[in-house]
Write an enzyme that holds these catalytic residues in place. Sequence first.
Site, PDB file in Angstrom:
ATOM      1  NE  ARG A 127      62.461 -38.681 -57.605  1.00 63.86           N
ATOM      2  CZ  ARG A 127      63.471 -37.708 -57.423  1.00 63.86           C
ATOM      3  NH1 ARG A 127      63.807 -36.740 -58.369  1.00 63.86           N
ATOM      4  NH2 ARG A 127      63.979 -37.537 -56.151  1.00 63.86           N
ATOM      5  CE1 TYR A 185      41.707 -43.781 -73.283  1.00 61.45           C
ATOM      6  CE2 TYR A 185      43.343 -42.140 -72.340  1.00 61.45           C
ATOM      7  CZ  TYR A 185      42.356 -43.258 -72.205  1.00 61.45           C
ATOM      8  OH  TYR A 185      42.465 -43.979 -71.106  1.00 61.45           O
ATOM      9  CE  LYS A 232      45.346 -48.149 -73.544  1.00 63.39           C
ATOM     10  NZ  LYS A 232      44.844 -46.720 -74.202  1.00 63.39           N
TER      11      LYS A 232
HETATM   12  C1  LIG Z   1      44.940 -45.478 -73.376  1.00 61.09           C
HETATM   13  C2  LIG Z   1      45.361 -44.297 -74.221  1.00 61.09           C
HETATM   14  C3  LIG Z   1      45.871 -43.278 -73.391  1.00 61.09           C
HETATM   15  C4  LIG Z   1      46.504 -43.104 -71.965  1.00 61.09           C
HETATM   16  O1  LIG Z   1      47.225 -44.322 -71.841  1.00 61.09           O
HETATM   17  P1  LIG Z   1      47.478 -44.732 -70.301  1.00 61.09           P
HETATM   18  O2  LIG Z   1      48.478 -45.846 -70.711  1.00 61.09           O
HETATM   19  O3  LIG Z   1      46.208 -45.569 -70.209  1.00 61.09           O
HETATM   20  O4  LIG Z   1      47.563 -43.742 -69.426  1.00 61.09           O
HETATM   21  C5  LIG Z   1      46.393 -42.084 -74.314  1.00 61.09           C
HETATM   22  N1  LIG Z   1      45.878 -41.974 -75.774  1.00 61.09           N
HETATM   23  C6  LIG Z   1      45.217 -42.930 -76.244  1.00 61.09           C
HETATM   24  C7  LIG Z   1      45.046 -43.027 -77.887  1.00 61.09           C
HETATM   25  C8  LIG Z   1      44.912 -44.118 -75.545  1.00 61.09           C
HETATM   26  O5  LIG Z   1      44.115 -45.056 -76.300  1.00 61.09           O
END
Ligand SMILES: *Cc1c(COP(=O)(O)O)cnc(C)c1O
Length: 378
Positions: free
Chosen positions: A45, A97, A194
């Site tokens: 961790r 977001y 992403k």
């Molecule tokens: C998807 C997203 C997040 C959150 O990310 P996760 O990996 O889904 O927790 C934060 N900021 C933006 C701009 C996003 O598109």
Amino acid sequence: MAGFTTRAIHALHGIEENAVVPPIYTSTTFGQPTDGTEGPFEYQRGGNPTRSNAEITLAALEGAEHAYVYATGMGATAAAMGILKSGQTIMLGMPVYGGNYRMATIEMPKRGVSYEFVHDFTALTDADFVGKDVGMIFLETPTNPTLRVVDIRAVAEIAHRNGAVLVVDNTFMTPYLQRPLELGADIVVQSATKYLGGHADLLAGVATTNDAALADELFKAQLITGNVLSPIDSYRLIQSVKTLAIRMDRQQQNTARVLEAVTAHPAVQKVYFPGSHSEAEAQLQAAQSSGNGALFSFTMAEGKDIKAFLDALQVFTFAVSLGGIESLVCLPSTMTQGAFSDEDLEASGMTKRLVRVAVGIEEAEDLIADITAALDAA
Ligand SMILES: *Cc1c(COP(=O)(O)O)cnc(C)c1O
């Protein structure tokens, strides 16, 4: 400094036995020296070689001194906002977001941190900081999903003049196209789910900084709360970022072509992309980043049927998320920004007719044919 993809591929060069691809260490615990000195790793961790390799790679891409990887992008946001103390205020750029909005408006108030929205950073002045302890400005640029461009350097200046830390969520741009730390931001967070992960099969987040004290806080978020990326997912993230630049190049080329076809279609009322709002924003985007990314939005013309459009799509998938190699469309008002109140949707210029398009790496001709046929069906 070597170029972007050279760093992505060679950041770990020579780290372990000169292996071109270092192994995955799944061990949860590490043997310790008995002479009172500390070994590099103790318990998974708190740190492990594979997570550390992912952090070295991401720091190299960002040109940052410190990087920390978390279970998801929201884990990175939670770590960054977690530095705020009871009694402080967070200024949140709008729109953001939905998860960042939830974190600031639901979780932070429980910790005694109040929030304020900033819809237009060009109107922010020192007077807006008087009488409160603003600990942080948190923003996205370009914004999600209306793609407004915010001047990172200007906001960093006003934040620092008033004792606040600037956090930029750079998910849409990635360090390939935009590096907010170089423009004055204190912490950069990203959903690595992403573009960094890039294949819609990995949930991960990253925070980077050049500030040692902030780095310590970001590390403690891993150690204390257990918000960490597993060794296997760390390995997968290292693997994915090696192709980030070539994926992004192709995605940007495709986006330019799909955007052209959508803009020309009579079923479309208005298109939004970085720089579409004004010449000043277009110049800003060109100055602070090296590309427009692979997302755009559009509003359907009155009288057109969004459901018929969605049902007719064959290549694009109707789904949330972005940044993968596959093309997606979503309706932000009920999906990515479903957490927004009706009032905040309205104030952010987000109508039910707004469609967000995340372009992948398929053949541009196929994407254009698909979206054109679906718009014809609307
Ligand atoms: C998807 C997203 C997040 C959150 O990310 P996760 O990996 O889904 O927790 C934060 N900021 C933006 C701009 C996003 O598109």
